[in-house]
Design a protein around this motif. Sequence first.
Motif, short mmCIF file in Angstrom:
data_model
loop_
_atom_site.label_atom_id
_atom_site.label_comp_id
_atom_site.label_asym_id
_atom_site.label_seq_id
_atom_site.Cartn_x
_atom_site.Cartn_y
_atom_site.Cartn_z
N VAL A 242 77.43 53.08 40.42
CA VAL A 242 76.31 52.78 41.34
C VAL A 242 76.02 51.28 41.34
CG1 VAL A 242 73.84 53.05 41.69
CG2 VAL A 242 75.25 55.05 41.25
N LEU A 243 75.92 50.69 40.17
CA LEU A 243 75.61 49.27 40.09
C LEU A 243 76.73 48.41 40.70
CD1 LEU A 243 74.08 49.06 36.50
CD2 LEU A 243 72.89 49.15 38.69
N ALA A 244 77.97 48.89 40.62
CA ALA A 244 79.10 48.15 41.20
C ALA A 244 79.25 48.39 42.69
CB ALA A 244 80.39 48.55 40.48
N SER A 245 78.40 49.25 43.25
CA SER A 245 78.51 49.58 44.68
C SER A 245 77.34 49.03 45.49
CB SER A 245 78.59 51.10 44.85
OG SER A 245 79.73 51.62 44.22
N LEU A 246 76.68 48.01 44.96
CA LEU A 246 75.55 47.42 45.66
C LEU A 246 75.96 46.22 46.50
CD1 LEU A 246 72.93 47.60 42.77
CD2 LEU A 246 73.37 49.26 44.58
N TYR A 247 77.27 46.05 46.70
CA TYR A 247 77.78 44.92 47.46
C TYR A 247 77.29 44.86 48.92
CZ TYR A 247 81.10 48.39 49.17
OH TYR A 247 81.66 49.51 49.72
N PRO A 248 76.92 46.00 49.57
CA PRO A 248 76.43 45.87 50.95
C PRO A 248 75.22 44.97 51.09
CG PRO A 248 77.00 48.14 50.50
CD PRO A 248 77.05 47.42 49.19
N ALA A 249 74.38 44.93 50.07
CA ALA A 249 73.22 44.04 50.14
C ALA A 249 73.67 42.58 50.20
CB ALA A 249 72.32 44.26 48.94
N VAL A 250 74.74 42.25 49.47
CA VAL A 250 75.27 40.88 49.51
C VAL A 250 75.85 40.58 50.88
CG1 VAL A 250 76.91 39.30 48.45
CG2 VAL A 250 75.77 41.03 47.04
N VAL A 251 76.61 41.54 51.43
CA VAL A 251 77.18 41.36 52.77
C VAL A 251 76.07 41.15 53.79
CG1 VAL A 251 78.59 42.40 54.58
CG2 VAL A 251 79.22 42.73 52.19
N ALA A 252 75.00 41.93 53.67
CA ALA A 252 73.89 41.84 54.62
C ALA A 252 73.23 40.46 54.57
CB ALA A 252 72.85 42.91 54.32
N LEU A 253 72.98 39.98 53.35
CA LEU A 253 72.33 38.68 53.21
C LEU A 253 73.21 37.55 53.73
CD1 LEU A 253 70.70 39.11 49.68
CD2 LEU A 253 69.55 39.12 51.91
N LEU A 254 74.52 37.62 53.45
CA LEU A 254 75.42 36.58 53.93
C LEU A 254 75.57 36.61 55.44
CD1 LEU A 254 78.23 36.71 51.21
CD2 LEU A 254 76.51 34.92 51.54
N SER A 255 75.68 37.81 56.01
CA SER A 255 75.81 37.91 57.47
C SER A 255 74.51 37.47 58.16
CB SER A 255 76.16 39.34 57.87
OG SER A 255 75.14 40.24 57.48
N TRP A 256 73.38 37.72 57.52
CA TRP A 256 72.10 37.26 58.07
C TRP A 256 71.99 35.74 58.01
CZ3 TRP A 256 68.16 35.30 54.58
CH2 TRP A 256 67.01 34.88 55.25
N ARG A 257 72.40 35.18 56.87
CA ARG A 257 72.25 33.73 56.68
C ARG A 257 73.31 32.94 57.44
NH1 ARG A 257 71.26 29.36 56.86
NH2 ARG A 257 70.51 27.86 55.31
N LEU A 258 74.56 33.42 57.46
CA LEU A 258 75.66 32.64 58.02
C LEU A 258 76.04 33.04 59.44
CD1 LEU A 258 77.96 32.50 54.86
CD2 LEU A 258 76.26 30.83 55.63
N LEU A 259 75.82 34.30 59.80
CA LEU A 259 76.18 34.77 61.13
C LEU A 259 74.97 35.00 62.02
CD1 LEU A 259 79.03 37.32 60.33
CD2 LEU A 259 79.23 34.90 60.96
N GLY A 260 73.78 34.87 61.46
CA GLY A 260 72.58 35.04 62.26
C GLY A 260 72.18 36.49 62.51
#
Length: 317
Positions: A273-291
């Motif tokens: 479970v703890l190793a599967s929290l990567y979507p939150a990282v993808v979300a933050l990066l796409s929000w910050r870098l892709l708008g």
Amino acid sequence: MPGLAFLALVSSLLLGISDYLGGALSRRAPLIVVLLGSQVVAALAIAARLLVDPFRPDLADAVFWGSIAGVAQAIGVAALFRGLAIGTMGVVAPVSALSVLVPVSVGLASGDAVGPLLGAGLALAVIGSVLATGPELERQRPPAAGDYAYVADTRRRGATLSIVLALIAAAGFGTSQVGLARGAAADLTTTLIISAVVVLAIYIVAFSAWIHIRLRTAAAQLHRGRPAMPALAPTRIRPRDYAAIAAIGMLVYLANAAYGTAAQSGALSVVAVLASLYPAVVALLSWRLLGERLRPVQLAGVALTLAGIAAIAAGAA
């Protein structure tokens, strides 16, 4: 367990960064080039482990589970990168996070103990990781006639395909996590090396097929008297793209090593479970870098994820 939980969270962070890079890069570079190039770097990094830890081909469990993990990872990464490239990251990433259901189910079936607090934390983390990047809530309106209808229909089909690819990625990642965990129990280095070799072999075969198809397509166009794009260079790959490909490979290696180390001694259902929290990282990066904008449901997902991590840490202490 707290130290193992930290390693699992590090694995999530590294996977989130690599997945974002892979999805963004696959929008302008051939997917197979990104996959093969990054895997070559990952394989070289894993090979460096041989300087401090020997390869044990006599360990049947490590070889078997490493092979399973390799096949599943090759399919999962390819499906995820393609899904992120053609779809909305805020939809594809959370669907792929359902991968956690595979190792959690296996861990619970194998006897992992889950108390009330730990169980609540697991539930919150799973729900939060799915909501963190938020599924698309807006319904598409029926397209009008004309070019807009064609464009809308194409986008709709692309969105549907991206979700299907995300489900395939979830199955691949979940199976890969189980394989890495089971193999690491026998020998982590052997498992990682076997997995890397299998992934590399699959991508080499896929790259060869891609080259063959492009050569035949270019030859057919030339035969008809039509101009043909250079078969081996459909798009220009910039130096920074090569650097990003290398970074993806190194991040994937470090993420797998961190996860395998955590899974050696930690409860599979918790570590997964703890190793599967990567979507939150993808979300933050796409929000910050892709708008891409974070919606209220996404913010709620982040809060649930953090609460779940806190409950897991308290319940596993």
